[in-house]
Design an enzyme around this catalytic site. Structure first.
Site, short mmCIF file in Angstrom:
data_model
loop_
_atom_site.label_atom_id
_atom_site.label_comp_id
_atom_site.label_asym_id
_atom_site.label_seq_id
_atom_site.Cartn_x
_atom_site.Cartn_y
_atom_site.Cartn_z
N GLY A 170 0.83 -1.22 0.00
CA GLY A 170 0.00 0.00 0.00
C GLY A 170 0.86 1.26 0.00
O GLY A 170 1.98 1.27 0.50
N LEU A 229 0.32 4.16 1.66
CA LEU A 229 0.55 4.60 3.04
C LEU A 229 1.25 3.52 3.85
O LEU A 229 2.16 3.81 4.64
CB LEU A 229 -0.80 4.95 3.70
N ALA A 273 -7.44 -1.23 2.54
CA ALA A 273 -8.77 -0.71 2.25
C ALA A 273 -9.10 -0.94 0.79
O ALA A 273 -8.23 -1.32 0.00
CB ALA A 273 -8.82 0.80 2.54
N THR A 294 -9.66 1.22 -2.23
CA THR A 294 -9.33 2.63 -2.44
C THR A 294 -9.63 3.15 -3.85
O THR A 294 -9.28 4.28 -4.17
CB THR A 294 -7.83 2.87 -2.14
N THR A 301 -10.95 9.05 5.42
CA THR A 301 -10.73 9.96 4.29
C THR A 301 -11.56 11.24 4.37
O THR A 301 -12.63 11.26 4.99
CB THR A 301 -11.10 9.21 2.98
N ASP A 302 -11.06 12.28 3.71
CA ASP A 302 -11.82 13.53 3.56
C ASP A 302 -13.10 13.30 2.73
O ASP A 302 -14.02 14.11 2.79
CB ASP A 302 -10.96 14.61 2.89
N TYR A 327 -17.45 5.01 -2.14
CA TYR A 327 -16.21 4.96 -1.37
C TYR A 327 -16.36 5.76 -0.07
O TYR A 327 -16.08 5.25 1.02
CB TYR A 327 -15.05 5.51 -2.22
N LYS A 379 -16.43 4.29 3.74
CA LYS A 379 -15.41 4.68 4.75
C LYS A 379 -16.10 5.27 5.98
O LYS A 379 -15.67 5.02 7.12
CB LYS A 379 -14.41 5.67 4.15
N TRP A 415 -5.96 13.11 -0.15
CA TRP A 415 -5.13 13.41 -1.32
C TRP A 415 -3.69 12.91 -1.13
O TRP A 415 -2.73 13.66 -1.17
CB TRP A 415 -5.12 14.91 -1.60
N1 LIG Z 1 -4.88 7.27 -1.50
C1 LIG Z 1 -5.52 8.37 -1.06
O1 LIG Z 1 -5.52 9.43 -1.71
C2 LIG Z 1 -6.23 8.32 0.28
C3 LIG Z 1 -6.88 9.49 0.68
C4 LIG Z 1 -7.56 9.48 1.89
C5 LIG Z 1 -7.57 8.34 2.68
N2 LIG Z 1 -6.96 7.22 2.26
C6 LIG Z 1 -7.03 6.02 3.12
O2 LIG Z 1 -5.72 5.69 3.53
C7 LIG Z 1 -5.61 4.27 3.69
C8 LIG Z 1 -4.45 3.76 2.85
O3 LIG Z 1 -4.71 4.05 1.49
P1 LIG Z 1 -3.63 3.77 0.34
O4 LIG Z 1 -3.88 4.75 -0.75
O5 LIG Z 1 -2.28 3.64 0.95
O6 LIG Z 1 -4.12 2.33 -0.16
P2 LIG Z 1 -3.52 1.47 -1.37
O7 LIG Z 1 -2.23 2.02 -1.84
O8 LIG Z 1 -4.61 1.28 -2.38
O9 LIG Z 1 -3.24 0.07 -0.66
C9 LIG Z 1 -4.29 -0.70 -0.20
C10 LIG Z 1 -3.68 -1.86 0.57
O10 LIG Z 1 -4.75 -2.67 1.04
C11 LIG Z 1 -4.41 -4.02 0.80
N3 LIG Z 1 -5.62 -4.83 0.68
C12 LIG Z 1 -6.63 -4.69 -0.20
N4 LIG Z 1 -7.55 -5.64 -0.02
C13 LIG Z 1 -7.09 -6.43 1.01
C14 LIG Z 1 -7.59 -7.58 1.65
N5 LIG Z 1 -8.76 -8.15 1.30
N6 LIG Z 1 -6.86 -8.11 2.66
C15 LIG Z 1 -5.69 -7.56 3.03
N7 LIG Z 1 -5.16 -6.47 2.46
C16 LIG Z 1 -5.86 -5.90 1.44
C17 LIG Z 1 -3.65 -3.97 -0.52
O11 LIG Z 1 -2.93 -5.19 -0.68
P3 LIG Z 1 -2.71 -5.79 -2.18
O12 LIG Z 1 -1.70 -4.91 -2.86
O13 LIG Z 1 -2.22 -7.18 -1.93
O14 LIG Z 1 -4.06 -5.74 -2.85
C18 LIG Z 1 -2.78 -2.75 -0.28
O15 LIG Z 1 -1.64 -3.10 0.46
C19 LIG Z 1 -6.98 3.71 3.28
O16 LIG Z 1 -7.76 3.54 4.44
C20 LIG Z 1 -7.59 4.80 2.43
O17 LIG Z 1 -8.99 4.77 2.45
C21 LIG Z 1 -6.27 7.18 1.07
#
Ligand SMILES: NC(=O)c1ccc[n+]([C@@H]2O[C@H](COP(=O)([O-])OP(=O)(O)OC[C@H]3O[C@@H](n4cnc5c(N)ncnc54)[C@H](OP(=O)(O)O)[C@@H]3O)[C@@H](O)[C@H]2O)c1
Length: 293
Positions: free
Chosen positions: A16, A18, A66, A68, A107-108, A131, A135, A157
């Site tokens: 992921g 983050l 999550a 995402t 998330t926002d 989404y 959340k 973001w």
């Molecule tokens: N990205 C943004 O802009 C953003 C903004 C606001 C909040 N957030 C929040 O921040 C957090 C981290 O987001 P991110 O962007 O870092 O996420 P990401 O890069 O999409 O990574 C998601 C992670 O979740 C894992 N995952 C998905 N399905 C799974 C399952 N069934 N069992 C176990 N692991 C699973 C994925 O593993 P695989 O690679 O193996 O699928 C990956 O490691 C989330 O809660 C997201 O809602 C993100």
């Protein structure tokens, strides 16, 4: 709680955006992160997580996993709700059984976006998109469970090393296009994943619980973020602002979702650096790009 020497299981930590930043920050702080992906355990199958927790005996459980994909969630609603709404309280229950802190990210996009001043932790959630709704349901599930060592961080973001993100996509597009159009009527708070990771450590050190907003300081539009990234990277690409109406997406996004950071600042005594400074570090130090001389 001091982080040094602690074992920290990070769901989403292996792949992921983050999660990888968290694992890097924990290692730097002298902790032992256990980085996991969906290949290691499935958060939809709490038993598979339980087995890992028994083996690793962690001091903290972090859920950076999550669903995402904001637009795809409109088609894959069941999966989005399973991962974002159903799974978090089940994971918190596993942490509660061991009496260890549980950290979760939101998330926002839980906000509708009709305010004109930054959203605080006390503002009502009211999302438009699947989404955002999923959340917000996850947050509610955790609050209903009421495990008192739960920390929920709303971030926004996100950009940074390790996985595809908006900034990286824009800079890649700049290499093949002379012009790009990017929406300007959505305003928010960019968050550099390594800064969210160090902020998480600061809150853990303060034994913070409940909901916190965390992002880099300042605000901008997607157009502002794209333009600044291109300038910092020295890209010769004209980035033209357009209204959201000219760039329809499956999921409706908030027009304004700037996060108020006061609670984080009050609790930790630290003010996150401005998004422009964090972006310069990412573009220039991480990606090795430089502005035009
Ligand atoms: N990205 C943004 O802009 C953003 C903004 C606001 C909040 N957030 C929040 O921040 C957090 C981290 O987001 P991110 O962007 O870092 O996420 P990401 O890069 O999409 O990574 C998601 C992670 O979740 C894992 N995952 C998905 N399905 C799974 C399952 N069934 N069992 C176990 N692991 C699973 C994925 O593993 P695989 O690679 O193996 O699928 C990956 O490691 C989330 O809660 C997201 O809602 C993100």
């Amino acid at each position: 709680m001091g982080i040094k020497g602690k074992t920290i299981v990070v769901l989403g930590g292996r792949t992921g955006l983050l999660g990888q930043a968290l694992c890097h920050a924990f290692t730097q702080a002298g902790a032992r992160p256990v980085a996991l992906s969906s290949q290691d355990c499935d958060i939809l199958d709490p038993k598979s997580v339980d087995i890992i927790l028994d083996k690793e005996d962690p001091d903290v459980l972090i859920n950076a996993a999550a669903y995402t994909q904001v637009d795809l969630a409109e088609e894959e609603q069941e999966m989005a709700f399973a991962l974002n709404a159903t799974a978090p309280p089940l994971l918190a229950t596993l942490a509660a059984r061991r009496s260890i802190p549980f950290v979760h990210y939101s998330t926002d996009f839980v906000f509708k976006g009709d305010k004109t001043s930054p959203y605080t932790e006390y503002d009502e959630t009211s999302a438009f998109s699947t989404y955002g709704i999923s959340k917000a349901d996850g947050e509610r599930g955790l609050l209903k469970l009421g495990y008192d060592k739960t920390l929920i961080l709303r971030i926004s973001w996100l950009f940074g090393p390790g996985r595809s993100n908006f900034v990286k996509k824009i800079l890649t597009l700049c290499d093949t296009r002379d012009t790009l159009t990017v929406v300007e009527d959505q305003v928010g708070s960019p968050s550099y994943a390594p800064d969210i990771a160090t902020g998480t450590i600061k809150l853990l050190e303060k034994k913070a619980t409940g909901i916190f907003h965390l992002a880099n300081s300042g605000q901008t539009s997607w157009h502002g973020l794209a333009s600044m990234a291109a300038t910092l990277a020295g890209k010769d690409c004209t980035i033209t602002p357009v209204p959201s109406s000219e760039y329809p997406t499956k999921a409706v996004r908030p027009h304004y979702s700037v996060l108020d950071l006061s609670k984080y600042i009050r609790t930790t005594g630290m003010t996150p650096r401005r998004w422009e400074d964090a972006l310069a570090e990412y573009v220039q130090k991480e990606l090795g790009m430089a502005p035009k001389a």
